[in-house]
Design an enzyme around this catalytic site. Structure first.
Site, PDB file in Angstrom:
ATOM      1  N   ASP A   3       0.867  -1.190   0.000  1.00  0.00           N
ATOM      2  CA  ASP A   3       0.000   0.000   0.000  1.00  0.00           C
ATOM      3  C   ASP A   3       0.897   1.231   0.000  1.00  0.00           C
ATOM      4  O   ASP A   3       0.810   2.096   0.875  1.00  0.00           O
ATOM      5  CB  ASP A   3      -0.926  -0.019   1.210  1.00  0.00           C
ATOM      6  CG  ASP A   3      -2.150   0.879   1.026  1.00  0.00           C
ATOM      7  OD1 ASP A   3      -2.256   1.530  -0.035  1.00  0.00           O
ATOM      8  OD2 ASP A   3      -2.993   0.919   1.938  1.00  0.00           O
ATOM      9  N   ASN A  28      -0.115   6.809   3.724  1.00  0.00           N
ATOM     10  CA  ASN A  28       0.275   5.837   4.742  1.00  0.00           C
ATOM     11  C   ASN A  28       1.614   6.192   5.385  1.00  0.00           C
ATOM     12  O   ASN A  28       2.308   5.322   5.920  1.00  0.00           O
ATOM     13  CB  ASN A  28       0.355   4.432   4.144  1.00  0.00           C
ATOM     14  CG  ASN A  28      -1.020   3.849   3.892  1.00  0.00           C
ATOM     15  OD1 ASN A  28      -1.980   4.197   4.570  1.00  0.00           O
ATOM     16  ND2 ASN A  28      -1.121   2.975   2.905  1.00  0.00           N
ATOM     17  N   ASP A  65       0.803   0.798   7.655  1.00  0.00           N
ATOM     18  CA  ASP A  65      -0.100  -0.036   6.861  1.00  0.00           C
ATOM     19  C   ASP A  65       0.649  -1.039   5.978  1.00  0.00           C
ATOM     20  O   ASP A  65       0.788  -0.848   4.775  1.00  0.00           O
ATOM     21  CB  ASP A  65      -1.037   0.827   6.020  1.00  0.00           C
ATOM     22  CG  ASP A  65      -2.107   1.489   6.874  1.00  0.00           C
ATOM     23  OD1 ASP A  65      -2.120   1.250   8.091  1.00  0.00           O
ATOM     24  OD2 ASP A  65      -2.929   2.243   6.331  1.00  0.00           O
ATOM     25  N   GLU A 114      -0.325  -4.324   5.707  1.00  0.00           N
ATOM     26  CA  GLU A 114      -1.155  -5.518   5.579  1.00  0.00           C
ATOM     27  C   GLU A 114      -1.135  -6.117   4.180  1.00  0.00           C
ATOM     28  O   GLU A 114      -1.466  -7.299   4.003  1.00  0.00           O
ATOM     29  CB  GLU A 114      -2.594  -5.221   6.008  1.00  0.00           C
ATOM     30  CG  GLU A 114      -3.287  -4.155   5.213  1.00  0.00           C
ATOM     31  CD  GLU A 114      -4.567  -3.691   5.894  1.00  0.00           C
ATOM     32  OE1 GLU A 114      -5.081  -4.411   6.762  1.00  0.00           O
ATOM     33  OE2 GLU A 114      -5.047  -2.602   5.551  1.00  0.00           O
TER      34      GLU A 114
END
Length: 364
Positions: free
Chosen positions: A233, A238, A251, A253
């Site tokens: 991402d 972020n 972030d 993930e």
């Protein structure tokens, strides 16, 4: 976009979460108390975030952020929320690079205390380019910055991606390998096909998204090149900045092994997504910021690797984003916030630019 209500992001009760968090914290740091607990207004629609401070004579962390897996009852945006995977990724990047990754302190895999797994990390003070309203709109700190200040932020942000790709030993990121057969790019795209099938299960399919997958096949790189750890991402929304310098990269993930260009395509396209929306609403936006040619040139200068097949990778980014947006739209339908239109493709906010990419006219 300027007047539409923000989609519901949670079904949880913040006060109940605060009470349960305080009880859990005492098991990890006896005598500690969680205070000043807040749920950010900008909370995302995937993992949820709580901000809190620790009141204790000798806390390991004083200002904290907690990432909580999405509520399964809330029509989740993604099918799986693997918090241990994200926790381990952040530790790997912190240990093996000079990127400013917040310290991750505690991982709780038992869903009992808060209703889902979570981890607690250091909270880093600074400012983040906003998504709502996007930083490309007037009235926020990044739009108000000078060209030189934005160039400084852009250079530092591309530097984060370059250093991640160059510094993490791929062998130590094998736990992030995606399932399936073939090389890392084939697995990455296959995972997105599986995600799309999950999104449309029992619902109207998107001809546009399916045509984008077909176009990817036509543009498939002859040589995908080196596989590196991708952030997943990779966008400035972020990152926490002190002034115009990154002080926290967040972030993780969607981190996974993939060609370098997967991150670069996402960085370029996610800015274009905001820029296109801004222009559609009659504002100039930031057309010279994070421009594709500038990103490619800077990355080449920093790594020695010249990005290639970027029409493929920017299309792939727009396609991935479209699947997420389709799921978010169906989530709004689920909660009665909108209805399914006659043409399901219009549920994808950037359907016009995605169609132009499929047709090969977007970058003309």
């Amino acid at each position: 976009m300027a007047t539409a209500p923000r989609p519901r992001t949670t079904t949880r009760d913040p006060e109940e979460l605060a009470h349960r968090l305080t009880a859990w914290l005492d098991t990890r740091l006896p005598g500690a108390k969680a205070v000043d607990i807040t749920v950010p207004a900008s909370n995302g629609m995937s993992s949820e975030t709580l901000l809190f401070d620790i009141e204790h004579p000798e806390p390991p962390l004083r200002a904290c952020a907690l990432r909580l897996a999405a509520d399964p009852a809330a029509y989740t945006v993604f099918p799986v929320y693997d918090l241990p995977r994200q926790f381990r990724t952040m530790r790997l990047v912190a240990d093996r690079t000079d990127l400013p990754v917040p310290e991750v302190r505690w991982l709780e895999e038992d869903p009992g205390p808060l209703g889902a797994p979570f981890f607690v990390m250091e909270r880093v003070e600074g400012r983040v380019p906003p998504d709502v309203m996007p930083y490309t709109y007037e009235g926020n700190w990044l739009h108000a910055a000078t060209d030189a200040e934005r160039e400084r932020l852009e250079a530092a942000s591309i530097g984060v991606i370059a250093r991640l790709h160059d510094q993490v030993p791929l062998a130590e990121a094998e736990f992030l390998a995606l399932p399936g057969e073939g090389d890392a790019l084939s697995r990455h795209v296959a995972s997105q096909r599986a995600y799309y099938e999950w999104v449309v299960d029992g619902l109207a399919r998107s001809p546009l998204i399916e045509s984008a997958f077909d176009r990817l096949t036509e543009l498939w790189p002859a040589d995908p090149g080196e596989t590196v750890l991708n952030w997943g991402d990779a966008r400035i929304g972020n990152v926490v900045y002190d002034g115009f310098d990154p002080v926290a990269v967040l972030d993780w993930e969607m981190a996974a092994p993939a060609p370098r260009e997967v991150d670069l395509g996402w960085t370029v396209y996610l800015h274009r997504f905001f820029q296109d929306l801004t222009a559609a609403f009659g504002q100039a936006g930031l057309p010279e910021f994070l421009r594709r040619d500038r990103v490619e040139a800077r990355y080449t200068e920093l790594t020695g690797h010249t990005p290639r097949d970027m029409d493929f990778y920017t299309l792939y980014a727009a396609l991935r984003h479209a699947i997420v947006m389709l799921r978010v739209a169906y989530r709004q339908v689920h909660f009665g916030e909108t209805a399914v239109p006659a043409d399901p493709d219009t549920l994808v906010l950037h359907h016009g630019s995605l169609r132009a990419m499929v047709q090969g006219s977007y970058w003309d």
